[in-house]
Design an enzyme around this catalytic site. Sequence first.
Site, PDB file in Angstrom:
ATOM      1  N   ASP A 194       0.832  -1.211   0.000  1.00 37.89           N
ATOM      2  CA  ASP A 194       0.000   0.000   0.000  1.00 37.89           C
ATOM      3  C   ASP A 194       0.866   1.261   0.000  1.00 37.89           C
ATOM      4  O   ASP A 194       0.633   2.177   0.785  1.00 37.89           O
ATOM      5  CB  ASP A 194      -0.942  -0.017   1.219  1.00 37.89           C
ATOM      6  CG  ASP A 194      -1.836  -1.253   1.227  1.00 37.89           C
ATOM      7  OD1 ASP A 194      -1.295  -2.350   1.418  1.00 37.89           O
ATOM      8  OD2 ASP A 194      -3.054  -1.118   1.027  1.00 37.89           O
TER       9      ASP A 194
ATOM     10  N   HIS B  52      -3.624  -3.810   2.427  1.00 32.57           N
ATOM     11  CA  HIS B  52      -4.990  -3.279   2.445  1.00 32.57           C
ATOM     12  C   HIS B  52      -5.298  -2.427   3.680  1.00 32.57           C
ATOM     13  O   HIS B  52      -5.808  -1.325   3.560  1.00 32.57           O
ATOM     14  CB  HIS B  52      -5.987  -4.435   2.326  1.00 32.57           C
ATOM     15  CG  HIS B  52      -7.334  -4.045   1.804  1.00 32.57           C
ATOM     16  ND1 HIS B  52      -7.519  -3.039   0.884  1.00 32.57           N
ATOM     17  CD2 HIS B  52      -8.577  -4.536   2.074  1.00 32.57           C
ATOM     18  CE1 HIS B  52      -8.813  -2.938   0.618  1.00 32.57           C
ATOM     19  NE2 HIS B  52      -9.473  -3.820   1.325  1.00 32.57           N
ATOM     20  N   VAL B  53      -5.034  -2.947   4.875  1.00 29.30           N
ATOM     21  CA  VAL B  53      -5.248  -2.170   6.098  1.00 29.30           C
ATOM     22  C   VAL B  53      -3.968  -1.371   6.346  1.00 29.30           C
ATOM     23  O   VAL B  53      -2.884  -1.949   6.393  1.00 29.30           O
ATOM     24  CB  VAL B  53      -5.551  -3.103   7.281  1.00 29.30           C
ATOM     25  CG1 VAL B  53      -5.710  -2.301   8.564  1.00 29.30           C
ATOM     26  CG2 VAL B  53      -6.793  -3.926   6.985  1.00 29.30           C
ATOM     27  N   HIS B  54      -4.116  -0.051   6.506  1.00 27.64           N
ATOM     28  CA  HIS B  54      -2.939   0.816   6.552  1.00 27.64           C
ATOM     29  C   HIS B  54      -2.358   0.876   7.954  1.00 27.64           C
ATOM     30  O   HIS B  54      -2.391   1.904   8.642  1.00 27.64           O
ATOM     31  CB  HIS B  54      -3.285   2.206   6.020  1.00 27.64           C
ATOM     32  CG  HIS B  54      -3.803   2.141   4.613  1.00 27.64           C
ATOM     33  ND1 HIS B  54      -4.576   3.105   4.046  1.00 27.64           N
ATOM     34  CD2 HIS B  54      -3.652   1.179   3.658  1.00 27.64           C
ATOM     35  CE1 HIS B  54      -4.874   2.757   2.805  1.00 27.64           C
ATOM     36  NE2 HIS B  54      -4.336   1.588   2.554  1.00 27.64           N
TER      37      HIS B  54
ATOM     38  N   HIS C 116      -3.763  -9.447  -1.107  1.00 22.63           N
ATOM     39  CA  HIS C 116      -3.964  -8.049  -0.694  1.00 22.63           C
ATOM     40  C   HIS C 116      -4.825  -7.926   0.561  1.00 22.63           C
ATOM     41  O   HIS C 116      -4.460  -7.263   1.520  1.00 22.63           O
ATOM     42  CB  HIS C 116      -4.549  -7.224  -1.846  1.00 22.63           C
ATOM     43  CG  HIS C 116      -4.620  -5.771  -1.499  1.00 22.63           C
ATOM     44  ND1 HIS C 116      -3.488  -5.022  -1.234  1.00 22.63           N
ATOM     45  CD2 HIS C 116      -5.669  -4.932  -1.331  1.00 22.63           C
ATOM     46  CE1 HIS C 116      -3.840  -3.786  -0.926  1.00 22.63           C
ATOM     47  NE2 HIS C 116      -5.153  -3.700  -0.970  1.00 22.63           N
TER      48      HIS C 116
ATOM     49  N   ASN D 144      -6.946  -3.534  -4.503  1.00 24.34           N
ATOM     50  CA  ASN D 144      -8.156  -2.874  -5.019  1.00 24.34           C
ATOM     51  C   ASN D 144      -7.828  -1.593  -5.785  1.00 24.34           C
ATOM     52  O   ASN D 144      -8.559  -1.218  -6.697  1.00 24.34           O
ATOM     53  CB  ASN D 144      -9.145  -2.592  -3.886  1.00 24.34           C
ATOM     54  CG  ASN D 144      -8.521  -1.859  -2.729  1.00 24.34           C
ATOM     55  OD1 ASN D 144      -7.505  -2.303  -2.188  1.00 24.34           O
ATOM     56  ND2 ASN D 144      -9.097  -0.743  -2.343  1.00 24.34           N
TER      57      ASN D 144
ATOM     58  N   HIS E  36     -11.755  -2.333   6.693  1.00 26.30           N
ATOM     59  CA  HIS E  36     -11.809  -3.519   5.831  1.00 26.30           C
ATOM     60  C   HIS E  36     -12.076  -4.770   6.662  1.00 26.30           C
ATOM     61  O   HIS E  36     -11.615  -5.863   6.332  1.00 26.30           O
ATOM     62  CB  HIS E  36     -10.509  -3.672   5.038  1.00 26.30           C
ATOM     63  CG  HIS E  36     -10.144  -2.452   4.253  1.00 26.30           C
ATOM     64  ND1 HIS E  36     -11.001  -1.893   3.334  1.00 26.30           N
ATOM     65  CD2 HIS E  36      -9.035  -1.670   4.265  1.00 26.30           C
ATOM     66  CE1 HIS E  36     -10.417  -0.827   2.812  1.00 26.30           C
ATOM     67  NE2 HIS E  36      -9.243  -0.667   3.362  1.00 26.30           N
TER      68      HIS E  36
ATOM     69  N   ASP F 219      -1.680  -2.485  -4.063  1.00 25.16           N
ATOM     70  CA  ASP F 219      -1.971  -1.054  -3.972  1.00 25.16           C
ATOM     71  C   ASP F 219      -0.703  -0.241  -4.235  1.00 25.16           C
ATOM     72  O   ASP F 219       0.037   0.101  -3.316  1.00 25.16           O
ATOM     73  CB  ASP F 219      -2.636  -0.665  -2.644  1.00 25.16           C
ATOM     74  CG  ASP F 219      -4.095  -1.070  -2.596  1.00 25.16           C
ATOM     75  OD1 ASP F 219      -4.603  -1.592  -3.617  1.00 25.16           O
ATOM     76  OD2 ASP F 219      -4.733  -0.853  -1.550  1.00 25.16           O
TER      77      ASP F 219
END
Length: 467
Positions: free
Chosen positions: A168, A355-357, A318, A233, A328, A196
């Site tokens: 990400d 995905h999760v920051h 991801h 995504n 998420h 990402d």
Amino acid sequence: MEQRGHSLNLSFVIVMVVFVGFASTCQGGVTSRFQRKLEATKDMPLDSDVFSVPAGYNAPQQVHITQGDLNGNAVIVSWVTPKEPGSSTVLYGTSEDKLDKSAKGKYGQYKYYNYTSGFIHHATLRHLKYDTKYYYAVGIGQTVRKFWFKTPPQVGPDVPYTFGLIGDLGQSYDSNKTLSHYETNKDAGAVLFVGDLSYADNYPYHDNRRWDSWGRFVERSTAYQPWIWTVGNHELDFEPDIGETVPFKPFTNRYRTPYRASNSTAPFWYSIKRGPAYIIVLASYSAYGKYTPQYKWLEDEFPKVNRSETPWLIVMMHSPWYNSYNYHYMEGETMRVMFETWFVQYKVDMVFAGHVHAYERSHRISNVAYNIVNGKCIPVPNQDAPVYITIGDGGNLEGLASNMTEPQPSYSAFRESSFGHAILDIKNRTHAYYTWHRNQDGAKVMADSMWFTNRFWLPTDDSSNVV
Ligand SMILES: *[C@@H]1O[C@H](CO)[C@@H](O)[C@H](O)[C@H]1NC(C)=O
Ligand SMILES: *[C@@H]1O[C@H](CO)[C@@H](O)[C@H](O)[C@H]1NC(C)=O
Ligand SMILES: *[C@@H]1O[C@H](CO)[C@@H](O)[C@H](O)[C@H]1NC(C)=O
Ligand SMILES: *[C@@H]1O[C@H](CO)[C@@H](O)[C@H](O)[C@H]1NC(C)=O
Ligand SMILES: *[C@@H]1O[C@H](CO)[C@@H](O)[C@H](O)[C@H]1NC(C)=O
Ligand SMILES: *[C@@H]1O[C@H](CO)[C@@H](O)[C@H](O)[C@H]1NC(C)=O
Ligand SMILES: [Fe+2]
């Protein structure tokens, strides 16, 4: 989430580190309350130094490489020429002043809404020698630019190899810090990127110039070592409102994966071997239900893994299956339901997701006993199960995920809402040392670590959870 002040509380950090040291003796996990950065996460402006266009007529830009075959003795070189196609040939060789081999590639172009890309070239260099430094040049006949890369050692159980882990990333000031911190590790030979990339889709009409700027930003790493791509995504770029109905259009035009070498039928799921590791890349945004191409491929894939040859089995995806942040939440659940039994059966060592920051690491746990009627739907400790690591903390413009589910679930070993990256240092067939490094202002600070022991070669050793 409890917010700590701006001032760096050093004693707190020291207490934290000591606490982490004893984490293995605690039942519950550790929630690190360290939070350094409270200001907004901003993208670097287009005129930033990191986005500068290389000098010279039609100079190749956005140069990036990835593994080009199953075993690591091929490399795919990709680059963009802005004004005219120019040459798609790569000259290369093992001596800097004697590029005596050449590989002819192809170029293409794509349109996205009102954006037209430059000329995107991809060329595959094959039959390379293992464990060898190669020099290469692109832009032949116009502005020539030269780079180099090192091939991995021949696939085998006792070759040490170090991977970087980034997810990400985006193109914010924080992204630049993450990349700079990663670059201080001189041993890492490849990046496992968990999806990402550019976050261009956060701009009006998915302003694809931000795909170009991202390519120029990361070139300082991607031109010299392979980044192993997972799609997220933000690679979908599916926007029917503006007539863009082909998912993954910018990504597939710009980035290549060696998916055919592992008999995959699409670039989004595939596997490679690299040194002592077998790496399976899964696609969270392509169908994975029973009978789908990805499902059938993965079903055939696991039995091919020979732990005598590649003791370390790594999966990248991801969307995480085990994520205790309120972002998420449970998005990875449907894929977990389909595949988790195989992960346990085949003793996957580690699963990396983005995905999760933020950052999170699980204990070895599984949740495979549930059968609709028996009520057994809680994750339990399981030494056959992987460790799940969420590393979506590269630092993109969307900012940090800081809201966590409380209390911390018992399966979660460590979580912290900071930007950073990780290093997986595979020492030999039995041991690998994993470290996570947070971005603490200008500094890189190691904030989580663990020794992985290999359950194939040390089947009775359960020290795997010891932090
Ligand atoms: C694309 O369309 C947007 C919105 O109408 C506009 O702001 C932008 O300047 C256009 N870009 C190009 C390259 O025409
Ligand atoms: C990005 O990081 C590099 C290396 O640390 C530095 O030289 C450059 O000035 C930074 N650029 C921005 C816009 O922060
Ligand atoms: C791919 O399929 C072909 C044909 O079935 C087979 O010969 C080959 O070994 C397979 N490759 C891999 C990496 O599984
Ligand atoms: C697994 O790998 C080892 C070591 O390379 C090799 O000796 C063995 O034949 C392989 N097993 C299979 C079933 O291919
Ligand atoms: C954190 O997330 C929960 C669940 O979505 C929500 O109810 C709560 O308001 C959030 N807390 C903050 C501080 O945003
Ligand atoms: C493997 O690496 C670990 C950690 O560095 C070391 O303790 C162990 O002795 C090594 N094993 C072999 C067989 O070299
Ligand atoms: Fe994402």
